[in-house]
Design a protein around this motif. Structure first.
Motif, PDB file in Angstrom:
ATOM      1  N   GLN A  82     101.032  62.665  19.089  1.00 17.83           N
ATOM      2  CA  GLN A  82      99.859  61.784  19.104  1.00 17.83           C
ATOM      3  C   GLN A  82      99.145  61.942  20.431  1.00 17.83           C
ATOM      4  O   GLN A  82      99.748  62.289  21.449  1.00 17.83           O
ATOM      5  CB  GLN A  82     100.261  60.310  18.960  1.00 17.83           C
ATOM      6  N   GLU A 201     104.871  53.835  12.688  1.00 13.62           N
ATOM      7  CA  GLU A 201     103.556  54.439  12.936  1.00 13.62           C
ATOM      8  C   GLU A 201     102.809  53.643  14.010  1.00 13.62           C
ATOM      9  O   GLU A 201     101.894  52.867  13.706  1.00 13.62           O
ATOM     10  CB  GLU A 201     102.738  54.493  11.634  1.00 13.62           C
ATOM     11  N   PRO A 202     103.189  53.818  15.263  1.00 11.56           N
ATOM     12  CA  PRO A 202     102.516  53.081  16.332  1.00 11.56           C
ATOM     13  C   PRO A 202     101.078  53.560  16.524  1.00 11.56           C
ATOM     14  O   PRO A 202     100.745  54.705  16.198  1.00 11.56           O
ATOM     15  CB  PRO A 202     103.368  53.401  17.563  1.00 11.56           C
ATOM     16  N   HIS A 203     100.247  52.670  17.040  1.00 17.86           N
ATOM     17  CA  HIS A 203      98.863  53.025  17.370  1.00 17.86           C
ATOM     18  C   HIS A 203      98.646  52.630  18.835  1.00 17.86           C
ATOM     19  O   HIS A 203      98.331  51.487  19.149  1.00 17.86           O
ATOM     20  CB  HIS A 203      97.880  52.292  16.462  1.00 17.86           C
ATOM     21  N   TYR A 204      98.843  53.613  19.711  1.00 12.79           N
ATOM     22  CA  TYR A 204      98.754  53.332  21.140  1.00 12.79           C
ATOM     23  C   TYR A 204      97.298  53.325  21.590  1.00 12.79           C
ATOM     24  O   TYR A 204      96.519  54.216  21.242  1.00 12.79           O
ATOM     25  CB  TYR A 204      99.540  54.374  21.941  1.00 12.79           C
ATOM     26  N   ASN A 280     105.731  46.099  21.602  1.00 11.99           N
ATOM     27  CA  ASN A 280     104.504  46.896  21.604  1.00 11.99           C
ATOM     28  C   ASN A 280     104.416  47.898  22.756  1.00 11.99           C
ATOM     29  O   ASN A 280     103.355  48.461  22.995  1.00 11.99           O
ATOM     30  CB  ASN A 280     103.275  45.969  21.609  1.00 11.99           C
ATOM     31  N   ASP A 305     100.908  49.370  22.060  1.00 11.37           N
ATOM     32  CA  ASP A 305     100.761  49.646  20.630  1.00 11.37           C
ATOM     33  C   ASP A 305     100.166  48.407  19.969  1.00 11.37           C
ATOM     34  O   ASP A 305     100.776  47.336  20.007  1.00 11.37           O
ATOM     35  CB  ASP A 305     102.136  49.973  20.052  1.00 11.37           C
ATOM     36  N   ASN A 306      98.971  48.540  19.377  1.00 12.49           N
ATOM     37  CA  ASN A 306      98.358  47.370  18.737  1.00 12.49           C
ATOM     38  C   ASN A 306      98.400  47.438  17.211  1.00 12.49           C
ATOM     39  O   ASN A 306      97.626  46.774  16.524  1.00 12.49           O
ATOM     40  CB  ASN A 306      96.919  47.168  19.227  1.00 12.49           C
ATOM     41  N   SER A 307      99.339  48.234  16.680  1.00 18.33           N
ATOM     42  CA  SER A 307      99.415  48.410  15.225  1.00 18.33           C
ATOM     43  C   SER A 307      99.806  47.129  14.505  1.00 18.33           C
ATOM     44  O   SER A 307      99.581  46.998  13.294  1.00 18.33           O
ATOM     45  CB  SER A 307     100.395  49.524  14.865  1.00 18.33           C
ATOM     46  N   ASP A 312      90.801  45.709  12.553  1.00 19.85           N
ATOM     47  CA  ASP A 312      90.071  46.284  13.677  1.00 19.85           C
ATOM     48  C   ASP A 312      89.407  45.223  14.535  1.00 19.85           C
ATOM     49  O   ASP A 312      89.312  45.370  15.763  1.00 19.85           O
ATOM     50  CB  ASP A 312      89.015  47.276  13.172  1.00 19.85           C
ATOM     51  N   LYS A 315      91.991  43.777  16.822  1.00 14.71           N
ATOM     52  CA  LYS A 315      92.354  44.758  17.842  1.00 14.71           C
ATOM     53  C   LYS A 315      91.296  44.842  18.928  1.00 14.71           C
ATOM     54  O   LYS A 315      91.612  44.892  20.128  1.00 14.71           O
ATOM     55  CB  LYS A 315      92.566  46.126  17.186  1.00 14.71           C
TER      56      LYS A 315
END
Length: 361
Positions: A82, A201-204, A280, A305-307, A312, A315
């Motif tokens: 990623q 599935e982290p979203h950094y 997170n 990580d804000n998954s 949206d 976030k």
């Protein structure tokens, strides 16, 4: 006459009531929910630094071995999973390691937690330090909690094994940086666990912020760069609860934050994992970058990580709230570093937590 006296009495009563309300102390902020207990209530943070002198200037060394997946040549096989590959928030295939901090000649990474496995907060920083115009020194520092190992013998064996492995990697880096070639292939990555990752599935996201300061870097860092200086420019009431201010493994009262990486003019911190909660990977990276002999640029970068946030809009709101709060802190640091006082209300005290819940058995 009676009406006049009645009005005067009523008006006086209203006025005195208004004064009483105005003079009454402001209501205390509502108590925040108490956080869950720490997953590792009595951590034993171990840290050590390995070094290797190199007959090449720092620029040459870092270009040759300092990219995030250069470890694939001098250490373990590596691919980028990623992110841009060489910036904060990048994730590489070696234990899902996340880059959580970066300076001109360094990067710091952390390993993501797994389900059902006590998180040891493993962090490491690779840095090249200029020594002369033609020589430099590689430094590889480590910080992690080894309290979950069975006894001192197991801890000593684990440390010795890790030191031997990474000392070999430093020698590989020296060979490459000096223009040589390696004869042996890279080592296979160690298998720490087969448990699934805590967040599949982290979203950094990263929030980079900066401000210029009219003072030299030495002066700036001496004024605002100690680990508990945040008590003056950020959150009041900071004390060190374990370790020493400025050393790897130091813990401060604010969020039980642990100092996990540092260079001459920077430090990186994180918050420990708590029982039964999501994690997170929140990190903060504060750096003073020298610009000229009399000016400095302060950088504050947040990574997390804000998954887990629902959409949206949530976030984006979370990002803007953090950006606003920490931009104010940078402005506070600038004033202090330039020898100026903070205006009233520049630092706000957060609401106290409610009583701690009983630790689950």
């Amino acid at each position: 006459m009676f009406k006049v006296h009645l009005c005067l009495s009523a008006c006086a009563l209203l006025a005195s009531s208004a004064i009483a309300v105005a003079q009454a102390p402001a209501a205390a902020p509502a108590a925040r929910p108490a956080p869950p207990p720490l997953e590792s209530p009595s951590p034993h943070y171990v840290s050590f630094v390995l070094t290797q002198d190199v007959n090449a200037p720092a620029d040459t060394v870092w270009v040759r071995v300092g990219k995030y997946c250069d470890i694939g040549e001098w250490g373990f096989p590596c691919t980028i999973l990623q992110g841009p590959g060489n910036e904060i928030g990048s994730v590489r295939s070696i234990q899902n390691e996340v880059m959580v901090g970066k300076t001109r000649y360094s990067y710091t990474y952390a390993q993501a937690p797994r389900q059902g496995v006590t998180y040891n907060l493993y962090h490491a920083t690779l840095e090249v330090v200029p020594v002369t115009a033609k020589t430099s020194r590689l430094e590889y520092s480590f910080l992690y909690d080894n309290s979950m190992l069975t006894d001192d013998a197991a801890r000593n064996t684990e440390i010795a094994t890790r030191k031997m492995r990474f000392t070999g990697f430093l020698k590989n880096m020296k060979t490459l940086a000096e223009g040589g070639k390696l004869e042996k292939p890279t080592a296979p990555p160690p298998v720490l666990s087969t448990a699934p990752w805590l967040v599949a599935e982290p979203h950094y996201v990263t929030i980079p912020m900066s401000i210029d300061v009219n003072a030299p870097a030495d002066k700036v860092w001496a004024r605002i760069g100690k680990y508990c200086d945040i008590g003056e420019w950020g959150f009041p009431g900071c004390t060190i609860t374990s370790g020493k201010d400025g050393e790897l493994g130091a813990i401060r009262t604010i969020g039980n934050e642990v100092l996990v990486g540092k260079t001459k003019y920077s430090y990186i911190y994180t918050q420990p994992k708590r029982v039964g909660s999501s994690y997170n990977m929140y990190h903060g990276d504060l750096e003073a970058e020298p610009l000229t002999a009399t000016t400095t640029r302060l950088h504050y970068t947040l990574l997390y990580d804000n998954s887990a946030l629902p959409d949206d809009a949530a976030k984006q709101k979370d990002i803007e709230n953090r950006r606003t709060r920490f931009t104010q802190m940078l402005e506070n640091m600038k004033l202090l570093a330039e020898g100026k006082p903070l205006p009233e209300g520049a630092v706000r005290r957060p609401a106290p937590p409610a009583a701690s819940p009983t630790t689950p058995k």
